[in-house]
Design a protein around this motif. Structure first.
Motif, PDB file in Angstrom:
ATOM      1  N   LYS A   1       0.815  -1.210   0.000  1.00  0.00           N
ATOM      2  CA  LYS A   1       0.000   0.000   0.000  1.00  0.00           C
ATOM      3  C   LYS A   1       0.855   1.269   0.000  1.00  0.00           C
ATOM      4  CE  LYS A   1      -3.722   0.064   2.544  1.00  0.00           C
ATOM      5  NZ  LYS A   1      -4.620   0.003   3.733  1.00  0.00           N
ATOM      6  N   PHE A   2       1.987   1.221   0.689  1.00  0.00           N
ATOM      7  CA  PHE A   2       2.864   2.391   0.807  1.00  0.00           C
ATOM      8  C   PHE A   2       4.303   1.975   0.510  1.00  0.00           C
ATOM      9  CE2 PHE A   2      -0.863   3.650   3.139  1.00  0.00           C
ATOM     10  CZ  PHE A   2      -0.990   4.996   2.844  1.00  0.00           C
ATOM     11  N   PRO A   3       4.648   1.907  -0.778  1.00  0.00           N
ATOM     12  CA  PRO A   3       5.985   1.423  -1.152  1.00  0.00           C
ATOM     13  C   PRO A   3       7.127   2.345  -0.746  1.00  0.00           C
ATOM     14  CG  PRO A   3       4.768   2.167  -3.079  1.00  0.00           C
ATOM     15  CD  PRO A   3       3.786   2.141  -1.950  1.00  0.00           C
ATOM     16  N   ASP A   4       6.857   3.648  -0.557  1.00  0.00           N
ATOM     17  CA  ASP A   4       7.944   4.574  -0.233  1.00  0.00           C
ATOM     18  C   ASP A   4       7.362   5.747   0.559  1.00  0.00           C
ATOM     19  OD1 ASP A   4      10.099   6.331  -0.097  1.00  0.00           O
ATOM     20  OD2 ASP A   4      10.794   5.840  -2.124  1.00  0.00           O
ATOM     21  N   MET A   5       7.356   5.626   1.883  1.00  0.00           N
ATOM     22  CA  MET A   5       6.752   6.648   2.730  1.00  0.00           C
ATOM     23  C   MET A   5       7.500   7.976   2.627  1.00  0.00           C
ATOM     24  SD  MET A   5       4.012   6.565   4.693  1.00  0.00           S
ATOM     25  CE  MET A   5       3.798   4.997   5.539  1.00  0.00           C
ATOM     26  N   LYS A   6       8.817   7.915   2.547  1.00  0.00           N
ATOM     27  CA  LYS A   6       9.600   9.151   2.430  1.00  0.00           C
ATOM     28  C   LYS A   6       9.271   9.878   1.124  1.00  0.00           C
ATOM     29  CE  LYS A   6      13.076  11.968   3.601  1.00  0.00           C
ATOM     30  NZ  LYS A   6      13.152  12.845   2.424  1.00  0.00           N
ATOM     31  N   ALA A   7       9.114   9.132   0.043  1.00  0.00           N
ATOM     32  CA  ALA A   7       8.771   9.751  -1.232  1.00  0.00           C
ATOM     33  C   ALA A   7       7.388  10.403  -1.166  1.00  0.00           C
ATOM     34  CB  ALA A   7       8.812   8.714  -2.352  1.00  0.00           C
ATOM     35  N   LEU A   8       6.460   9.800  -0.437  1.00  0.00           N
ATOM     36  CA  LEU A   8       5.132  10.383  -0.282  1.00  0.00           C
ATOM     37  C   LEU A   8       5.217  11.720   0.457  1.00  0.00           C
ATOM     38  CD1 LEU A   8       2.036  10.300  -0.406  1.00  0.00           C
ATOM     39  CD2 LEU A   8       2.084   8.936   1.704  1.00  0.00           C
ATOM     40  N   VAL A   9       5.983  11.743   1.545  1.00  0.00           N
ATOM     41  CA  VAL A   9       6.142  12.988   2.300  1.00  0.00           C
ATOM     42  C   VAL A   9       6.815  14.056   1.435  1.00  0.00           C
ATOM     43  CG1 VAL A   9       7.256  14.039   4.305  1.00  0.00           C
ATOM     44  CG2 VAL A   9       6.177  11.790   4.522  1.00  0.00           C
ATOM     45  N   ASP A  10       7.830  13.662   0.713  1.00  0.00           N
ATOM     46  CA  ASP A  10       8.509  14.611  -0.170  1.00  0.00           C
ATOM     47  C   ASP A  10       7.556  15.150  -1.237  1.00  0.00           C
ATOM     48  OD1 ASP A  10      10.861  14.258   1.231  1.00  0.00           O
ATOM     49  OD2 ASP A  10      11.752  12.883  -0.238  1.00  0.00           O
ATOM     50  N   TYR A  11       6.680  14.304  -1.744  1.00  0.00           N
ATOM     51  CA  TYR A  11       5.699  14.732  -2.744  1.00  0.00           C
ATOM     52  C   TYR A  11       4.799  15.822  -2.170  1.00  0.00           C
ATOM     53  CZ  TYR A  11       2.204  14.360  -6.453  1.00  0.00           C
ATOM     54  OH  TYR A  11       1.361  14.646  -7.501  1.00  0.00           O
ATOM     55  N   GLY A  12       4.335  15.603  -0.941  1.00  0.00           N
ATOM     56  CA  GLY A  12       3.517  16.621  -0.294  1.00  0.00           C
ATOM     57  C   GLY A  12       4.278  17.912  -0.102  1.00  0.00           C
ATOM     58  N   HIS A  13       5.493  17.819   0.383  1.00  0.00           N
ATOM     59  CA  HIS A  13       6.308  19.024   0.622  1.00  0.00           C
ATOM     60  C   HIS A  13       6.554  19.789  -0.669  1.00  0.00           C
ATOM     61  CE1 HIS A  13       8.054  17.335   4.645  1.00  0.00           C
ATOM     62  NE2 HIS A  13       6.806  17.732   4.744  1.00  0.00           N
ATOM     63  N   ASN A  14       6.764  19.076  -1.742  1.00  0.00           N
ATOM     64  CA  ASN A  14       7.002  19.737  -3.026  1.00  0.00           C
ATOM     65  C   ASN A  14       5.777  20.503  -3.523  1.00  0.00           C
ATOM     66  OD1 ASN A  14       9.656  18.848  -3.196  1.00  0.00           O
ATOM     67  ND2 ASN A  14       9.133  17.005  -4.352  1.00  0.00           N
ATOM     68  N   LYS A  15       4.590  20.115  -3.037  1.00  0.00           N
ATOM     69  CA  LYS A  15       3.356  20.815  -3.375  1.00  0.00           C
ATOM     70  C   LYS A  15       3.016  21.893  -2.349  1.00  0.00           C
ATOM     71  CE  LYS A  15       2.302  18.303  -7.018  1.00  0.00           C
ATOM     72  NZ  LYS A  15       2.161  18.878  -8.385  1.00  0.00           N
ATOM     73  N   GLY A  16       3.887  22.067  -1.364  1.00  0.00           N
ATOM     74  CA  GLY A  16       3.632  23.052  -0.316  1.00  0.00           C
ATOM     75  C   GLY A  16       2.739  22.553   0.794  1.00  0.00           C
ATOM     76  N   VAL A  17       2.523  21.239   0.858  1.00  0.00           N
ATOM     77  CA  VAL A  17       1.612  20.626   1.829  1.00  0.00           C
ATOM     78  C   VAL A  17       2.418  19.928   2.925  1.00  0.00           C
ATOM     79  CG1 VAL A  17      -0.202  18.892   2.146  1.00  0.00           C
ATOM     80  CG2 VAL A  17      -0.174  20.310   0.082  1.00  0.00           C
ATOM     81  N   LYS A  18       2.086  20.187   4.158  1.00  0.00           N
ATOM     82  CA  LYS A  18       2.681  19.453   5.266  1.00  0.00           C
ATOM     83  C   LYS A  18       2.054  18.069   5.356  1.00  0.00           C
ATOM     84  CE  LYS A  18       3.361  23.726   7.866  1.00  0.00           C
ATOM     85  NZ  LYS A  18       2.932  24.513   9.060  1.00  0.00           N
ATOM     86  N   MET A  19       2.758  17.124   5.985  1.00  0.00           N
ATOM     87  CA  MET A  19       2.290  15.744   6.014  1.00  0.00           C
ATOM     88  C   MET A  19       2.163  15.238   7.452  1.00  0.00           C
ATOM     89  SD  MET A  19       1.736  15.006   2.868  1.00  0.00           S
ATOM     90  CE  MET A  19       1.464  13.235   3.020  1.00  0.00           C
ATOM     91  N   GLY A  20       1.050  14.552   7.713  1.00  0.00           N
ATOM     92  CA  GLY A  20       0.780  14.017   9.038  1.00  0.00           C
ATOM     93  C   GLY A  20       0.809  12.502   9.063  1.00  0.00           C
ATOM     94  N   PHE A  21       1.274  11.941  10.179  1.00  0.00           N
ATOM     95  CA  PHE A  21       1.418  10.497  10.344  1.00  0.00           C
ATOM     96  C   PHE A  21       0.443  10.006  11.416  1.00  0.00           C
ATOM     97  CE2 PHE A  21       4.669   6.874  11.081  1.00  0.00           C
ATOM     98  CZ  PHE A  21       4.173   6.165   9.994  1.00  0.00           C
ATOM     99  N   TYR A  22       0.490   8.702  11.708  1.00  0.00           N
ATOM    100  CA  TYR A  22      -0.415   8.075  12.667  1.00  0.00           C
ATOM    101  C   TYR A  22       0.325   6.937  13.361  1.00  0.00           C
ATOM    102  CZ  TYR A  22      -4.399   5.170  14.239  1.00  0.00           C
ATOM    103  OH  TYR A  22      -5.288   4.414  14.965  1.00  0.00           O
TER     104      TYR A  22
END
Length: 318
Positions: A102-123
Protein backbone atom coordinates in the motif's frame (compact mmCIF):
# COMPACT_ATOMS: atom_id res chain seq x y z
CA UNK A 1 17.11 -14.94 21.62
CA UNK A 2 17.39 -11.18 21.95
CA UNK A 3 15.62 -9.95 25.06
CA UNK A 4 13.05 -7.15 24.89
CA UNK A 5 13.45 -3.97 26.88
CA UNK A 6 10.27 -3.44 28.85
CA UNK A 7 9.79 0.18 29.82
CA UNK A 8 9.08 1.38 33.30
CA UNK A 9 7.33 4.64 32.55
CA UNK A 10 8.08 6.27 35.88
CA UNK A 11 11.80 5.62 35.52
CA UNK A 12 12.06 7.36 32.13
CA UNK A 13 10.48 10.70 33.07
CA UNK A 14 11.59 13.67 35.13
CA UNK A 15 9.52 14.42 38.20
CA UNK A 16 7.87 17.49 36.69
CA UNK A 17 7.20 17.16 32.93
CA UNK A 18 4.46 19.63 32.06
CA UNK A 19 3.75 21.40 28.76
CA UNK A 20 5.10 20.64 25.31
CA UNK A 21 5.61 24.30 24.28
CA UNK A 22 7.18 23.43 20.93
CA UNK A 23 6.03 26.71 19.41
CA UNK A 24 3.52 25.03 17.07
CA UNK A 25 -0.28 25.18 16.74
CA UNK A 26 -0.61 28.71 18.10
CA UNK A 27 -3.88 28.71 16.15
CA UNK A 28 -6.14 25.63 15.94
CA UNK A 29 -4.66 23.37 13.24
CA UNK A 30 -6.48 23.01 9.92
CA UNK A 31 -5.88 19.85 7.89
CA UNK A 32 -7.28 16.90 5.94
CA UNK A 33 -7.04 13.35 7.30
CA UNK A 34 -7.92 10.06 5.63
CA UNK A 35 -10.05 8.20 8.20
CA UNK A 36 -13.56 9.62 7.74
CA UNK A 37 -13.34 9.39 3.96
CA UNK A 38 -11.49 6.09 3.45
CA UNK A 39 -10.96 4.32 6.79
CA UNK A 40 -8.20 1.76 6.10
CA UNK A 41 -8.92 1.68 2.35
CA UNK A 42 -6.23 4.13 1.30
CA UNK A 43 -2.77 3.82 -0.23
CA UNK A 44 0.12 5.94 -1.41
CA UNK A 45 -1.40 6.74 -4.82
CA UNK A 46 -4.68 7.85 -3.28
CA UNK A 47 -2.93 10.12 -0.76
CA UNK A 48 -0.90 11.65 -3.58
CA UNK A 49 -4.16 12.40 -5.38
CA UNK A 50 -5.53 14.03 -2.22
CA UNK A 51 -2.41 16.19 -1.98
CA UNK A 52 -3.05 17.33 -5.55
CA UNK A 53 -6.65 18.26 -4.68
CA UNK A 54 -5.64 20.16 -1.55
CA UNK A 55 -3.08 22.21 -3.47
CA UNK A 56 -5.23 22.66 -6.61
CA UNK A 57 -6.34 26.22 -7.31
CA UNK A 58 -10.02 26.68 -8.06
CA UNK A 59 -12.23 29.68 -8.80
CA UNK A 60 -10.58 32.92 -7.82
CA UNK A 61 -7.21 31.22 -7.41
CA UNK A 62 -8.18 29.74 -4.06
CA UNK A 63 -7.31 26.27 -2.86
CA UNK A 64 -7.82 24.37 0.37
CA UNK A 65 -4.13 24.99 0.98
CA UNK A 66 -4.47 28.76 0.54
CA UNK A 67 -7.46 28.72 2.91
CA UNK A 68 -5.25 27.25 5.64
CA UNK A 69 -5.76 23.49 5.28
CA UNK A 70 -2.05 22.96 5.01
CA UNK A 71 -1.57 19.36 6.18
CA UNK A 72 -2.62 15.98 4.75
CA UNK A 73 -2.63 13.16 7.29
CA UNK A 74 -2.64 9.42 6.75
CA UNK A 75 -4.51 7.48 9.41
CA UNK A 76 -4.95 3.79 10.22
CA UNK A 77 -4.13 1.49 7.32
CA UNK A 78 -0.43 2.01 6.54
CA UNK A 79 0.85 -0.52 9.08
CA UNK A 80 2.43 -3.86 8.29
CA UNK A 81 0.63 -5.84 10.96
CA UNK A 82 2.40 -9.07 11.88
CA UNK A 83 5.56 -8.27 9.91
CA UNK A 84 7.59 -7.30 12.97
CA UNK A 85 9.25 -9.30 15.71
CA UNK A 86 7.05 -12.04 17.19
CA UNK A 87 4.26 -11.16 14.69
CA UNK A 88 3.94 -7.61 16.03
CA UNK A 89 4.02 -4.36 14.05
CA UNK A 90 7.53 -3.36 15.23
CA UNK A 91 10.85 -4.89 14.25
CA UNK A 92 13.34 -5.87 16.94
CA UNK A 93 15.02 -2.45 16.75
CA UNK A 94 11.68 -0.68 17.33
CA UNK A 95 11.13 0.46 13.74
CA UNK A 96 7.45 0.20 12.77
CA UNK A 97 6.67 -2.14 9.87
CA UNK A 98 4.98 -0.57 6.84
CA UNK A 99 2.61 -2.33 4.44
CA UNK A 100 4.88 -1.90 1.43
CA UNK A 101 2.17 -2.96 -1.02
CA UNK A 102 0.00 0.00 0.00
CA UNK A 103 2.86 2.39 0.81
CA UNK A 104 5.98 1.42 -1.15
CA UNK A 105 7.94 4.57 -0.23
CA UNK A 106 6.75 6.65 2.73
CA UNK A 107 9.60 9.15 2.43
CA UNK A 108 8.77 9.75 -1.23
CA UNK A 109 5.13 10.38 -0.28
CA UNK A 110 6.14 12.99 2.30
CA UNK A 111 8.51 14.61 -0.17
CA UNK A 112 5.70 14.73 -2.74
CA UNK A 113 3.52 16.62 -0.29
CA UNK A 114 6.31 19.02 0.62
CA UNK A 115 7.00 19.74 -3.03
CA UNK A 116 3.36 20.82 -3.38
CA UNK A 117 3.63 23.05 -0.32
CA UNK A 118 1.61 20.63 1.83
CA UNK A 119 2.68 19.45 5.27
CA UNK A 120 2.29 15.74 6.01
CA UNK A 121 0.78 14.02 9.04
CA UNK A 122 1.42 10.50 10.34
CA UNK A 123 -0.42 8.07 12.67
CA UNK A 124 0.98 5.90 15.49
CA UNK A 125 -0.12 3.39 18.15
CA UNK A 126 -3.06 2.30 16.06
CA UNK A 127 -5.86 -0.20 16.51
CA UNK A 128 -5.35 -2.61 13.62
CA UNK A 129 -2.29 -4.49 14.81
CA UNK A 130 -3.28 -5.12 18.42
CA UNK A 131 0.12 -4.70 20.10
CA UNK A 132 -0.21 -5.47 23.80
CA UNK A 133 3.21 -4.74 25.33
CA UNK A 134 4.71 -1.30 26.01
CA UNK A 135 8.37 -1.09 25.00
CA UNK A 136 10.72 1.86 25.15
CA UNK A 137 12.41 0.72 21.96
CA UNK A 138 9.07 0.98 20.13
CA UNK A 139 8.61 4.60 21.23
CA UNK A 140 12.14 5.31 20.02
CA UNK A 141 11.53 3.50 16.73
CA UNK A 142 8.24 5.31 16.10
CA UNK A 143 9.90 8.69 16.61
CA UNK A 144 12.97 7.76 14.57
CA UNK A 145 10.83 6.61 11.62
CA UNK A 146 8.51 9.63 11.76
CA UNK A 147 11.47 12.01 11.86
CA UNK A 148 13.39 10.24 9.08
CA UNK A 149 10.37 10.27 6.76
CA UNK A 150 9.99 14.01 7.31
CA UNK A 151 6.46 14.11 8.73
CA UNK A 152 5.28 17.44 10.15
CA UNK A 153 2.56 16.11 12.45
CA UNK A 154 1.50 12.89 14.16
CA UNK A 155 -1.73 11.52 15.60
CA UNK A 156 -1.09 9.10 18.48
CA UNK A 157 -3.98 6.73 19.16
CA UNK A 158 -4.79 4.78 22.33
CA UNK A 159 -5.36 1.27 20.97
CA UNK A 160 -1.77 0.05 21.26
CA UNK A 161 0.35 0.14 24.40
CA UNK A 162 2.56 3.14 23.56
CA UNK A 163 0.36 5.67 25.38
CA UNK A 164 2.91 7.77 27.24
CA UNK A 165 2.43 11.20 25.71
CA UNK A 166 5.12 12.85 27.84
CA UNK A 167 7.71 10.35 26.64
CA UNK A 168 6.66 10.75 23.00
CA UNK A 169 6.91 14.55 23.34
CA UNK A 170 10.37 14.34 24.88
CA UNK A 171 11.62 12.01 22.16
CA UNK A 172 10.19 14.15 19.35
CA UNK A 173 11.71 17.28 20.87
CA UNK A 174 15.10 15.58 21.05
CA UNK A 175 15.13 15.28 17.24
CA UNK A 176 15.54 19.04 17.03
CA UNK A 177 12.59 19.45 14.64
CA UNK A 178 9.22 20.39 16.19
CA UNK A 179 6.22 18.33 15.15
CA UNK A 180 2.49 18.88 15.78
CA UNK A 181 1.39 16.14 18.20
CA UNK A 182 -2.22 14.98 18.56
CA UNK A 183 -3.29 13.05 21.64
CA UNK A 184 -6.02 10.71 20.33
CA UNK A 185 -6.80 9.03 23.67
CA UNK A 186 -10.57 9.38 23.37
CA UNK A 187 -10.87 11.83 26.26
CA UNK A 188 -9.19 9.42 28.65
CA UNK A 189 -6.15 10.05 30.83
CA UNK A 190 -3.54 7.29 30.80
CA UNK A 191 -1.05 7.99 33.63
CA UNK A 192 2.44 8.81 32.41
CA UNK A 193 3.92 7.91 35.77
CA UNK A 194 6.23 10.86 36.19
CA UNK A 195 4.11 13.97 36.59
CA UNK A 196 2.04 14.60 39.73
CA UNK A 197 0.22 17.40 37.87
CA UNK A 198 -0.96 15.18 35.00
CA UNK A 199 -4.16 16.50 33.43
CA UNK A 200 -3.64 19.79 35.28
CA UNK A 201 -3.95 23.16 33.50
CA UNK A 202 -0.19 23.33 32.94
CA UNK A 203 0.20 19.75 31.71
CA UNK A 204 -0.06 19.36 27.94
CA UNK A 205 2.71 17.35 26.20
CA UNK A 206 0.87 17.63 22.87
CA UNK A 207 -0.68 20.32 20.66
CA UNK A 208 -4.25 19.04 20.47
CA UNK A 209 -6.15 16.49 22.54
CA UNK A 210 -9.26 14.50 21.85
CA UNK A 211 -12.08 15.11 24.32
CA UNK A 212 -14.44 12.32 23.27
CA UNK A 213 -14.81 9.03 21.47
CA UNK A 214 -14.82 8.74 17.68
CA UNK A 215 -17.23 10.91 15.74
CA UNK A 216 -19.65 9.40 13.20
CA UNK A 217 -21.85 11.09 10.60
CA UNK A 218 -24.95 11.14 12.80
CA UNK A 219 -26.21 14.50 14.06
CA UNK A 220 -26.70 13.37 17.67
CA UNK A 221 -23.11 12.14 17.80
CA UNK A 222 -21.83 15.42 16.38
CA UNK A 223 -23.58 17.29 19.21
CA UNK A 224 -22.41 14.81 21.87
CA UNK A 225 -18.80 15.19 20.75
CA UNK A 226 -19.20 18.96 20.76
CA UNK A 227 -20.49 18.92 24.35
CA UNK A 228 -17.45 16.99 25.51
CA UNK A 229 -15.28 20.07 24.89
CA UNK A 230 -17.14 22.23 27.39
CA UNK A 231 -15.18 21.28 30.50
CA UNK A 232 -11.89 22.18 28.82
CA UNK A 233 -12.74 25.73 27.77
CA UNK A 234 -12.26 27.52 31.11
CA UNK A 235 -10.94 26.70 34.55
CA UNK A 236 -14.39 27.31 36.02
CA UNK A 237 -16.53 25.28 33.66
CA UNK A 238 -17.88 21.89 34.61
CA UNK A 239 -18.18 18.71 32.56
CA UNK A 240 -20.30 18.51 29.44
CA UNK A 241 -23.80 17.14 29.56
CA UNK A 242 -24.09 13.34 29.76
CA UNK A 243 -24.70 11.48 26.51
CA UNK A 244 -28.19 10.41 25.62
CA UNK A 245 -28.95 6.76 24.92
CA UNK A 246 -28.82 5.76 21.26
CA UNK A 247 -28.66 1.93 21.12
CA UNK A 248 -28.26 1.87 17.33
CA UNK A 249 -25.05 3.92 17.48
CA UNK A 250 -21.59 2.99 18.79
CA UNK A 251 -21.07 4.03 22.43
CA UNK A 252 -19.52 7.40 23.16
CA UNK A 253 -16.95 7.99 25.88
CA UNK A 254 -17.41 11.11 27.99
CA UNK A 255 -14.46 11.97 30.22
CA UNK A 256 -15.36 12.01 33.91
CA UNK A 257 -15.45 15.17 35.95
CA UNK A 258 -12.06 16.27 37.29
CA UNK A 259 -11.32 14.44 40.57
CA UNK A 260 -11.07 17.61 42.65
CA UNK A 261 -13.92 19.56 41.15
CA UNK A 262 -14.62 21.74 38.12
CA UNK A 263 -11.83 24.21 38.96
CA UNK A 264 -9.28 21.44 39.30
CA UNK A 265 -7.35 19.32 36.89
CA UNK A 266 -8.71 19.55 33.35
CA UNK A 267 -6.14 20.75 30.81
CA UNK A 268 -7.51 24.03 29.52
CA UNK A 269 -7.81 24.56 25.77
CA UNK A 270 -5.37 27.27 24.70
CA UNK A 271 -2.85 28.18 21.96
CA UNK A 272 -0.52 25.21 21.52
CA UNK A 273 -2.90 22.87 23.41
CA UNK A 274 -6.34 22.71 21.77
CA UNK A 275 -9.37 20.70 22.92
CA UNK A 276 -10.56 18.65 19.96
CA UNK A 277 -13.90 16.79 19.62
CA UNK A 278 -12.56 14.80 16.62
CA UNK A 279 -12.44 15.26 12.86
CA UNK A 280 -15.18 16.97 10.89
CA UNK A 281 -17.95 14.96 9.23
CA UNK A 282 -18.73 18.00 7.07
CA UNK A 283 -19.68 16.79 3.60
CA UNK A 284 -20.43 13.31 4.95
CA UNK A 285 -23.72 13.95 6.77
CA UNK A 286 -25.83 12.62 3.89
CA UNK A 287 -25.05 9.11 5.17
CA UNK A 288 -26.88 9.64 8.46
CA UNK A 289 -30.48 9.25 7.34
CA UNK A 290 -31.51 12.77 6.40
CA UNK A 291 -34.52 13.11 4.17
CA UNK A 292 -33.08 15.77 1.89
CA UNK A 293 -29.83 17.11 0.52
CA UNK A 294 -30.68 20.50 2.02
CA UNK A 295 -30.96 19.04 5.51
CA UNK A 296 -27.57 17.40 5.06
CA UNK A 297 -26.06 20.70 3.93
CA UNK A 298 -27.60 22.54 6.89
CA UNK A 299 -26.21 20.04 9.36
CA UNK A 300 -22.75 20.20 7.79
CA UNK A 301 -22.78 24.01 8.02
CA UNK A 302 -23.89 23.94 11.66
CA UNK A 303 -21.31 21.26 12.48
CA UNK A 304 -18.50 23.33 10.96
CA UNK A 305 -19.64 26.51 12.71
CA UNK A 306 -19.83 24.79 16.09
CA UNK A 307 -16.25 23.48 15.81
CA UNK A 308 -15.09 26.99 14.88
CA UNK A 309 -16.95 28.58 17.81
CA UNK A 310 -15.12 26.41 20.37
CA UNK A 311 -11.75 26.99 18.64
CA UNK A 312 -11.43 23.32 17.72
CA UNK A 313 -8.92 22.13 15.15
CA UNK A 314 -10.67 21.82 11.78
CA UNK A 315 -9.73 18.52 10.12
CA UNK A 316 -11.60 17.68 6.93
CA UNK A 317 -12.42 14.12 5.91
CA UNK A 318 -14.33 14.18 2.62
Amino acid sequence: MKSWRIISVASTLPAFAVGLENGLARLPPMAWRSWNAYHTGMNQSLIMAVIEEVAKERAGGMSLLSLGYDMVGIDEGWEGCGQGAHQTQHYANGTPAVNSIKFPDMKALVDYGHNKGVKMGFYLNGCACGERTERLINYEGDVRFTFAAGFDGVKIDSCGMQRNMTLYAQLFNKTGRPIVIENCHQGQSFPDGGDPNQMGPGWCPYNLFRTSGDIINVWDRVIENLMSVHQFLTHESGPGAPPMSHPAEPPIYFPPSPPDGPNGTSPVSRPGCWAYPDMLEVGQMEGSGQTSAQQSADESASHFAAWAIVSSPLVLGF
